[in-house]
Design a protein around this motif. Structure first.
Motif, PDB file in Angstrom:
ATOM      1  N   PRO A 274       0.817  -1.226   0.000  1.00  0.00           N
ATOM      2  CA  PRO A 274       0.000   0.000   0.000  1.00  0.00           C
ATOM      3  C   PRO A 274       0.844   1.266   0.000  1.00  0.00           C
ATOM      4  O   PRO A 274       0.514   2.241  -0.681  1.00  0.00           O
ATOM      5  N   LEU A 275       1.950   1.256   0.762  1.00  0.00           N
ATOM      6  CA  LEU A 275       2.864   2.394   0.716  1.00  0.00           C
ATOM      7  C   LEU A 275       3.408   2.575  -0.696  1.00  0.00           C
ATOM      8  O   LEU A 275       3.453   3.694  -1.226  1.00  0.00           O
ATOM      9  N   GLY A 276       3.822   1.471  -1.309  1.00  0.00           N
ATOM     10  CA  GLY A 276       4.382   1.546  -2.652  1.00  0.00           C
ATOM     11  C   GLY A 276       3.394   2.086  -3.665  1.00  0.00           C
ATOM     12  O   GLY A 276       3.766   2.847  -4.573  1.00  0.00           O
ATOM     13  N   ALA A 277       2.136   1.707  -3.551  1.00  0.00           N
ATOM     14  CA  ALA A 277       1.118   2.196  -4.485  1.00  0.00           C
ATOM     15  C   ALA A 277       0.952   3.712  -4.368  1.00  0.00           C
ATOM     16  O   ALA A 277       0.802   4.421  -5.373  1.00  0.00           O
ATOM     17  N   ARG A 278       0.985   4.221  -3.124  1.00  0.00           N
ATOM     18  CA  ARG A 278       0.879   5.674  -2.946  1.00  0.00           C
ATOM     19  C   ARG A 278       2.111   6.376  -3.488  1.00  0.00           C
ATOM     20  O   ARG A 278       2.008   7.388  -4.204  1.00  0.00           O
ATOM     21  N   VAL A 279       3.281   5.821  -3.168  1.00  0.00           N
ATOM     22  CA  VAL A 279       4.526   6.432  -3.616  1.00  0.00           C
ATOM     23  C   VAL A 279       4.627   6.403  -5.141  1.00  0.00           C
ATOM     24  O   VAL A 279       5.115   7.359  -5.762  1.00  0.00           O
ATOM     25  N   GLU A 280       4.142   5.338  -5.747  1.00  0.00           N
ATOM     26  CA  GLU A 280       4.187   5.237  -7.208  1.00  0.00           C
ATOM     27  C   GLU A 280       3.470   6.410  -7.859  1.00  0.00           C
ATOM     28  O   GLU A 280       3.971   7.013  -8.830  1.00  0.00           O
ATOM     29  N   GLN A 281       2.311   6.770  -7.319  1.00  0.00           N
ATOM     30  CA  GLN A 281       1.557   7.889  -7.878  1.00  0.00           C
ATOM     31  C   GLN A 281       2.298   9.206  -7.678  1.00  0.00           C
ATOM     32  O   GLN A 281       2.346  10.052  -8.584  1.00  0.00           O
ATOM     33  N   GLU A 282       2.892   9.399  -6.513  1.00  0.00           N
ATOM     34  CA  GLU A 282       3.627  10.631  -6.251  1.00  0.00           C
ATOM     35  C   GLU A 282       4.853  10.743  -7.147  1.00  0.00           C
ATOM     36  O   GLU A 282       5.147  11.820  -7.693  1.00  0.00           O
ATOM     37  N   LEU A 283       5.575   9.639  -7.308  1.00  0.00           N
ATOM     38  CA  LEU A 283       6.764   9.663  -8.157  1.00  0.00           C
ATOM     39  C   LEU A 283       6.398   9.872  -9.621  1.00  0.00           C
ATOM     40  O   LEU A 283       7.109  10.562 -10.362  1.00  0.00           O
ATOM     41  N   ARG A 284       5.308   9.267 -10.048  1.00  0.00           N
ATOM     42  CA  ARG A 284       4.871   9.434 -11.442  1.00  0.00           C
ATOM     43  C   ARG A 284       4.605  10.920 -11.730  1.00  0.00           C
ATOM     44  O   ARG A 284       4.968  11.437 -12.793  1.00  0.00           O
ATOM     45  N   THR A 285       3.976  11.602 -10.785  1.00  0.00           N
ATOM     46  CA  THR A 285       3.713  13.030 -10.961  1.00  0.00           C
ATOM     47  C   THR A 285       5.013  13.830 -10.983  1.00  0.00           C
ATOM     48  O   THR A 285       5.223  14.710 -11.826  1.00  0.00           O
ATOM     49  N   HIS A 286       5.913  13.501 -10.053  1.00  0.00           N
ATOM     50  CA  HIS A 286       7.172  14.246  -9.944  1.00  0.00           C
ATOM     51  C   HIS A 286       8.061  14.033 -11.167  1.00  0.00           C
ATOM     52  O   HIS A 286       8.671  14.989 -11.681  1.00  0.00           O
ATOM     53  N   LEU A 287       8.136  12.796 -11.666  1.00  0.00           N
ATOM     54  CA  LEU A 287       9.025  12.462 -12.780  1.00  0.00           C
ATOM     55  C   LEU A 287       8.376  12.695 -14.137  1.00  0.00           C
ATOM     56  O   LEU A 287       9.068  12.662 -15.161  1.00  0.00           O
ATOM     57  N   ALA A 288       7.050  12.881 -14.146  1.00  0.00           N
ATOM     58  CA  ALA A 288       6.292  12.998 -15.400  1.00  0.00           C
ATOM     59  C   ALA A 288       6.451  11.755 -16.261  1.00  0.00           C
ATOM     60  O   ALA A 288       6.385  11.811 -17.484  1.00  0.00           O
ATOM     61  N   SER A 289       6.669  10.619 -15.613  1.00  0.00           N
ATOM     62  CA  SER A 289       6.768   9.326 -16.285  1.00  0.00           C
ATOM     63  C   SER A 289       6.657   8.245 -15.224  1.00  0.00           C
ATOM     64  O   SER A 289       6.698   8.530 -14.022  1.00  0.00           O
ATOM     65  N   ALA A 290       6.541   7.004 -15.655  1.00  0.00           N
ATOM     66  CA  ALA A 290       6.461   5.903 -14.704  1.00  0.00           C
ATOM     67  C   ALA A 290       7.783   5.771 -13.947  1.00  0.00           C
ATOM     68  O   ALA A 290       8.857   5.804 -14.561  1.00  0.00           O
ATOM     69  N   PRO A 291       7.745   5.655 -12.620  1.00  0.00           N
ATOM     70  CA  PRO A 291       8.991   5.494 -11.873  1.00  0.00           C
ATOM     71  C   PRO A 291       9.607   4.121 -12.119  1.00  0.00           C
ATOM     72  O   PRO A 291       8.902   3.118 -12.210  1.00  0.00           O
ATOM     73  N   SER A 292      10.910   4.091 -12.234  1.00  0.00           N
ATOM     74  CA  SER A 292      11.630   2.832 -12.376  1.00  0.00           C
ATOM     75  C   SER A 292      11.818   2.173 -11.021  1.00  0.00           C
ATOM     76  O   SER A 292      11.572   2.779  -9.968  1.00  0.00           O
TER      77      SER A 292
END
Length: 375
Positions: A274-292
């Protein structure tokens, strides 16, 4: 008799100074800069979350970032500078040879170092140390799984296009040792000496059914893929990149359909926490792409270090003694450290490992081909 009164001793002001963490990341060439920016994004995202939840006993975390540019000497100098600046610990780095130098320097200076992404098994070579721990899995774990994937696909005669490097040489030996009992062979082609067309000539003469790219990205990886794909003598040849070059958006931009169907190692689970799912969305916004996966390694690095800080303090010696006490929920699973037999550092046992490629039918989509969910 009048009893004299004394003013109450004022309470000492709480320490609100930042807890400093040194961060090593390759942000410029010849470093793998896209990986460095993803790593830094993960580190920074976690620091923001820690500070939003109260920091470390009211003290904020602060990153002191240093660009290594994939240069071991720059890394050693950065660790020395950060140690003198009073950091509680050093984190990060993507390139294995650079991380090994950073780890060796940190151990010698008595500074805890939590390696985020580098996988070289021999992260330190001077014997066991309590000052170094690692989030990423050792190279042997992932590359043996990769060798099993090759065998399952009927690939027993493998060629590797390799540049000179301890990391690439180590990977070649892991593959050779794992394939040999099954009748497999590994032929090494010198990617530093051979231009892409000449390498294709040598490759065609080997009769190999798979070519693994043990080289830097984008040069010479991208020209090699283009040359192999265009060579009529090599139809159906599997191209592989165990180090993960196809994970990043630049690979897709430069190669398009030619970059699909190239299996690589990725350190993600089937399902994020669940933490990872939230972080994934935040990183996607910050990086403007899918996080690796590298971005998640960065985030999990701060998760583990924060568990140490909040439970045991920020004294360097106490941190070094506390790795086996870490028990924290990361983005990709529960993080706990042990020292596996033959390992000189504290190791998360184990991060998840996948073998993935870009789907030829849709190169922007990833396919999971094999997984070891050992976390």
């Amino acid at each position: 008799m009048v009893t004299p009164t004394h003013p109450a001793t004022p309470a000492a002001d709480p320490d609100t100074s930042p807890v400093l963490i040194g961060a090593l990341v390759p942000l410029t060439r010849p470093g793998w800069s896209e990986a460095g920016h993803h790593l830094l994004a993960g580190l920074e995202s976690a620091v923001r979350d820690v500070n939003a939840s109260g920091g470390i006993a009211g003290r904020p975390l602060a990153l002191e970032v240093r660009d290594t540019a994939a240069d071991p000497e720059k890394a050693a100098a950065a660790v020395t500078e950060l140690a003198a600046a009073g950091v509680a610990a050093v984190v990060g780095e993507y390139h294995s040879v650079v991380a090994r130098t950073a780890a060796t320097t940190a151990a010698a200076l008595g500074v805890p170092y939590l390696c985020s992404s580098a996988v070289l098994d021999a992260l330190v070579t001077d014997g066991p140390t309590d000052h170094v721990a690692r989030i990423a899995p050792p190279q042997s774990r992932g590359w043996r799984l990769y060798a099993d994937h090759l065998l399952a696909g009927g690939h027993t005669h493998i060629a590797v296009a390799a540049q000179p490097s301890v990391y690439w040489a180590s990977g070649t030996e892991i593959l050779r040792d794992h394939l040999a009992p099954h009748g497999g062979t590994v032929t090494t082609l010198d990617a530093a000496a051979l231009a892409p067309e000449a390498l294709c000539d040598a490759l065609a003469a080997t009769g190999a059914t798979a070519l693994l790219l043990l080289v830097g990205h984008p040069e010479p990886a991208v020209p090699l893929v283009e040359a192999v794909r265009a060579d009529p003598r090599l139809p159906g040849l599997l191209i592989g990149a165990p180090a993960g070059q196809p994970e990043f958006a630049e690979w897709g931009r430069l190669l398009g359909a030619d970059g699909a169907g190239v299996p690589f190692l990725r350190y993600l689970p089937e399902t994020l926490t669940p933490l990872g799912a939230r972080v994934e969305q935040e990183l996607r916004t910050h990086l403007a792409s899918a996080p690796s996966f590298v971005a998640f390694e960065g985030y999990d690095t701060i998760v583990a270090l924060t568990d140490v800080f909040r439970g045991h303090g920020v004294d360097r010696d106490l941190i070094a003694k506390s790795w086996p006490l870490v028990d924290a929920e990361g983005t990709r699973g529960r993080i706990r450290f042990t020292r596996p037999q033959g390992t000189h550092v504290w190791q998360w046992t184990w991060p998840p490992v996948q073998i993935v490629d870009r789907d030829p039918a849709a190169p922007d989509r990833f396919r999971v081909l094999r997984a070891d969910q050992a976390a």
